[in-house]
Every structure is written in C-alpha cells, then in structure tokens.
Design a protein around this motif. Structure first.
Motif, PDB file in Angstrom:
ATOM      1  N   GLY A  91       0.674  -1.200   0.038  1.00  0.00           N
ATOM      2  CA  GLY A  91       0.057  -0.155  -0.039  1.00  0.00           C
ATOM      3  C   GLY A  91       0.941   1.198   0.036  1.00  0.00           C
ATOM      4  O   GLY A  91       0.131   2.293  -0.159  1.00  0.00           O
ATOM      5  N   ASP A  94      -0.907   3.457   2.151  1.00  0.00           N
ATOM      6  CA  ASP A  94      -2.145   3.629   1.849  1.00  0.00           C
ATOM      7  C   ASP A  94      -2.719   2.230   2.395  1.00  0.00           C
ATOM      8  O   ASP A  94      -2.867   1.344   1.504  1.00  0.00           O
ATOM      9  CB  ASP A  94      -2.473   3.951   0.483  1.00  0.00           C
ATOM     10  N   LYS A  95      -3.379   1.981   3.526  1.00  0.00           N
ATOM     11  CA  LYS A  95      -3.791   0.843   3.948  1.00  0.00           C
ATOM     12  C   LYS A  95      -4.943   0.074   3.213  1.00  0.00           C
ATOM     13  O   LYS A  95      -4.964  -0.964   2.996  1.00  0.00           O
ATOM     14  CB  LYS A  95      -4.110   0.782   5.679  1.00  0.00           C
ATOM     15  N   ALA A  97      -5.484   0.497  -0.030  1.00  0.00           N
ATOM     16  CA  ALA A  97      -5.011  -0.034  -1.403  1.00  0.00           C
ATOM     17  C   ALA A  97      -4.112  -1.175  -1.231  1.00  0.00           C
ATOM     18  O   ALA A  97      -4.150  -2.216  -1.723  1.00  0.00           O
ATOM     19  CB  ALA A  97      -4.090   1.083  -1.870  1.00  0.00           C
ATOM     20  N   GLY A  98      -3.387  -1.261   0.184  1.00  0.00           N
ATOM     21  CA  GLY A  98      -2.543  -2.368   0.484  1.00  0.00           C
ATOM     22  C   GLY A  98      -3.378  -3.703   0.702  1.00  0.00           C
ATOM     23  O   GLY A  98      -3.062  -4.788   0.281  1.00  0.00           O
ATOM     24  N   HIS A 101      -4.361  -4.969  -2.786  1.00  0.00           N
ATOM     25  CA  HIS A 101      -3.263  -5.430  -3.399  1.00  0.00           C
ATOM     26  C   HIS A 101      -2.861  -6.856  -2.720  1.00  0.00           C
ATOM     27  O   HIS A 101      -2.548  -7.654  -3.382  1.00  0.00           O
ATOM     28  CB  HIS A 101      -1.852  -4.848  -3.441  1.00  0.00           C
TER      29      HIS A 101
END
Length: 554
Positions: A91, A94-95, A97-98, A101
């Motif tokens: 991320g 950015d948690k 987004a992480g 992913h």
C-alpha cells in the motif's frame, strides 16, 4: 462403524454415525475460533469480519474437499505478520490500497497451492527440517507477541518492524492505560489457568477464549473504558423504521447488516502483479500457509485415535481453493490450523463434518450478531493473540529441540535470528543453506550435496513370509526422504519390517524422526519393526534421535 471405515472427508456414513460428536466438537471449536478470527484479522490489517468469513469458507467449503479428517481450516496467527507487512508494503502507506493488493496476492498464493497439490507436492513439509520449521513458527510467534503488547496495555501503536517495536516497548509502557492493562492481563490469566479447571463443573467447560471475552466485556463496561478501546461486532445497519416485533423488521435488519458486512470488504487489485515486491508477498503466503497446513495435518494424524493417514496433496490443494475464494471475496487466507485442530480432536471430533459444523456455527453467530451488536475490548483480543503467539513460540518445543544436539540448536536459533533481522523468505533460505553446510561438515561429500541432494538411494525387497527389508545407502538427509516416506505408506499394515542402515554414511535428525515414528506406528498396528546397523554410527548427542554419522574405520 470402525475408524478405518471412515473415508478422508467424512461421507454420509460418518455423518450418520457420528453427527452428535461432530456437532458438539464443531460448536466448541467455533466458540474458540470466533474471537480468535476477529483478533487475527485486526492484527493483520484486515477488516475484522474478513477473519470470520475465512473460517466460514474453511468450514463449509474446504471441509468437503480436503484430504484430512480432523483439521480445522481458518485464519492463523502465523500469517498475521506476513499479511500486516504485505498491507504496509504493497500500500505504500495507503492501508486500503494495500489491503486490496494483498487480496490479489492471496489469490495468486492460493493458485500456487492448488498447483502444488496437483503436482504431488504435499511432501514439501518433509523438505524443511524440524528445527527450521519450528524456528520459523517461533519467530512469527515472537513478532505477534511484540506487536500486540502495546494494544494489550492500551498504549498508542503504529506498525513498524519487530526490532523497532521491541525498542519502543518501554515508551509504550509509559503511555499505558491501567484499565486496558487490567483487562488484558486478566484475559491472559484466564487463557492460561482456565483450562486447568474445565473438568470441575459443566460451567467451567466453556472454552477459555469465550470466558476471557465475556470477562473483558464486563470489566470494560464496569471501568468506563474509552469507546476507542472497543471493537463493535459487527458493523450494524442503522435502525429500520418498521415495528420491532415484525418479521419484516428482523429480515430488514439482517439484510442491511449483511450489506454493511459486504461493504466493509473489498475486491482484489492485481495492478502490482508485475512487481517483485508483490511476488515476495505471494511466495511468503504460499510458503508459510502451505508449510503450516502440512505440519498441522501431520500432527493431527498423530494425535487422532486410530491410524490416520491424510492425503497431504489433496489437503494443500483444498486449502489453495479456499484461499482463492477468500481472496476474491475480500477475506483472509486460511491454513489447517494446529491449535483449533488439537482442540477439535480433544472435543471428540470423529470426521471432517466437525469442521463443517464449526463453519456453520460461525455463520449462525455472525447472523445473530447482525442484529445484536457486541463490544469487545481490544485488550482482550490482544491477550488472545499474545497467547496464540506464545503457543507458536512454545518453550517446550524449544527445549525438545535443544536436547537433540548442537546442530539442531544452531538451526533453530539461526532461523529465528535470520527471519527477525531480514524477512521470512530470506531467513528460511539462509537456514536451509546453513543446514546444507552442516551436512557437508558432517561428512556428506560433494556428490551428495549436488547430484543426490534430492535423491536417496534405497531399496525395499520382499522376503519370505511377508517380511520386508529396507536398505538405505549413502546419506539420508532432510531433502531426499520424500520418496522413502511415500514407499513406506504403501507397505501393508502389520508387516514385519527391517531397516538395514549398514550401508548408510549419514542419517540426519529428520530421517531418524521418520524411522522412529514409522517403527512406533508399525508396532501399534500389530507389526514388527527392527532397525539394524545403528552400532556402525556415532551419535552427535545423547538424544536417541540425534544426527548420526558412520564411525571412522579403525
């Protein structure tokens, strides 16, 4: 119906014969799993309900297709730090987004596990010496404990490396909240001491995690703990403007709650699939998840009544299918988890239906709590994770490894230090390299290191009266015994077996453990197993299963 009449997954015959035992075991394990799944998800940087969904899929889906009978599938603390690191790394701060992913990495890791099983890779567990496997789990347990201590005492906490977290512990203690610390320490005391009194009364037979959670909720309300120190289960929808006593109200609340649950989860984002860091996460999840599942399955076979022999290839493929589904659904990855599997056996489970009922009970709990929210102190969840981390570190296992000899001590400690100072994959790779160097030092020559590192020369011959002679040549080490173990499983139950070790040059600890377990299983099944040629070797310690090398010629 006898134990041997049960098939691997537990069919309708076992459901009919043992449904009472399996329902009770499934319910008991679900009471342990419920707070544990939530706590592991929070420690992993995932939405708390992602852990519950993983266990539900593990119970309802994986139990119908797996290769083991008594294991419980669900999220495990062993993956928590891998996932938390993945969320932070993928991320880039950015948690959210992480998280997405990482879901993509879970799907890829699950696909690799499916391929591993199809390629008959269940023998992967044999490739890792016991000291390295225990060192890997111990290092993960240590990371879980260090990361959860600030949460236990109510101190501010930000994700950081294990060593940074360890150095920050004095600061965390100076900013602790007495109320949270009291709840956390009480939770730890209940988890440690409650099982010792569970036979005294039916009330005391409640699983310790449930008692711990109830005590934490009561103490949290009584002390006026800050709302930020609680987690509300689940995310409940806003009130519905219909009469409370109507069936429509109940349905609307449940549907609204389910909608909020699904909205709290995300879908995988594959946009980083072409990066090296993404595949490092995939391989870490694949390695830890597969190894922990295979080790747990093998351990469950030894603990269960009767002669159990799980299909490890089918087991790892089934876990892979479950992980692919959970990754697509926004949930956590799962493993065949040893703590819950041991509890499942202890509660009297008889077939894989206990895992199914465990998932069904979790689904029922979640459905009820969509309308009846419960606030659990974060300190209680942290206490549960610290206890699980302690079970991974387990001083008893460390003591057993220490007794085997200097080689196993070095491997165990080196694995722990290597993983904590680098990261999981690098640490395990360095430990395996050290193992090969130790083999070379112990007398395995160049041809063994390279040409025969993955191939053991052995011959099984059938002799008159149904006896079998197993002759082992050269060096028998951790990396080349998979074929031997496969052949041993094909020998008839109750046979007369002779291990001839006179032509071997080196027998490491992993092989000695394999032979010892086979001998005990053979004898317990009514057969006879004799080991010849050990007098030609010198042991590297006083432990009966220590590495042995051939005595020098006089």
């Amino acid at each position: 119906m006898s134990w041997s009449a049960l098939n691997v997954r537990g069919g309708l015959a076992s459901l009919t014969a043992y449904w009472r035992c399996d329902v009770l075991a499934g319910l008991s394990v679900s009471l342990i799993a419920f707070p544990l799944c939530i706590g592991i998800a929070m420690a992993s940087g995932f939405p708390p309900l992602a852990g519950l969904l993983s266990a539900i899929v593990g119970g309802l889906v994986v139990s119908r297709i797996n290769g083991a009978q008594l294991t419980i599938a669900g999220p495990a603390a062993g993956l928590a730090m891998v996932l938390l690191t993945a969320v932070e790394t993928l991320g880039g701060g950015d948690k959210s987004a992480g998280y997405r992913h990482t879901l993509a990495a879970i799907v890829c890791a699950g696909s690799l596990q499916i391929l591993l099983g199809l390629m008959r890779g269940g023998r992967l567990a044999l490739f890792f010496p016991g000291a390295i496997a225990h060192g890997m789990l111990a290092s993960i347990g240590f990371m879980v404990i260090v990361s959860q201590v600030p949460v236990l005492i109510g101190a501010p906490f930000a994700a950081m490396t294990t060593w940074q977290s360890l150095l920050q512990l004095p600061v965390s203690f100076s900013h602790s909240e007495p109320e949270s610390a009291a709840i956390g320490l009480l939770g730890l005391a209940i988890l440690i001491f409650w099982p010792r009194f569970e036979r005294a009364s039916w009330v005391l037979r409640l699983p310790a995690p449930i008692v711990m959670m109830l005590a934490g909720i009561a103490l949290g309300k009584a002390t006026g703990l800050d709302e930020r120190a609680f987690y509300r289960i689940p995310i409940v929808a806003s009130a519905v403007a219909v009469p409370v006593n109507s069936a429509q109200h109940v349905l609307d609340v449940l549907l609204s709650g389910l909608n909020n649950v699904t909205q709290s989860l995300s879908r995988p984002d594959f946009r980083k699939i072409d990066t090296l860091v993404f595949w490092e996460v995939v391989l870490s999840l694949f390695l830890v998840g597969s190894l922990e599942s295979l080790l747990a399955t093998a351990a469950a076979d030894r603990l269960a009544p009767g002669r159990r022999r799980s299909n490890l290839n089918l087991e790892v493929s089934a876990i892979g299918i479950g992980n692919t589904l959970t990754g697509l659904a926004g949930a956590m990855p799962m493993v065949s988890e040893i703590v819950r599997s041991t509890a499942n056996i202890g509660y009297g489970a008889r077939s894989a239906w206990s895992n199914f009922f465990h998932g069904l009970c979790l689904l029922a709990f979640l459905t009820v709590l969509l309308a009846v929210p419960v606030d659990i102190p974060l300190a209680s969840l942290a206490a549960l994770l610290i206890y699980v981390g302690y079970r991974l570190v387990l001083p008893v296992v460390f003591a057993e490894t220490w007794e085997v000899g200097l080689e196993q001590r070095c491997l165990f400690l080196f694995t722990v230090v290597a993983i904590l100072t680098t990261h999981l994959l690098s640490g395990v790779a360095l430990a395996l390299a050290l193992k090969v160097l130790l083999l070379r030092w112990r007398g395995a020559n160049v041809s063994v290191r390279f040409r025969n590192l993955f191939k053991l020369a052995f011959r099984i011959t059938r002799q008159p009266a149904g006896n079998y002679r197993i002759q082992i040549n050269g060096a028998a080490v951790f990396s080349n015994i998979a074929a031997l173990k496969r052949e041993l499983t094909e020998l008839p139950v109750g046979a007369q077996i002779v291990f001839d070790l006179r032509y071997a040059r080196l027998i490491d600890h992993t092989v000695m453990v394999l032979i010892d377990r086979f001998q005990r299983d053979c004898i317990s099944a009514g057969g006879r197993c004799e080991i010849r040629g050990l007098d030609h070797f010198e042991s590297l310690s006083d432990h009966p299963l220590a590495t042995r090398r051939r005595k020098p010629l006089q």
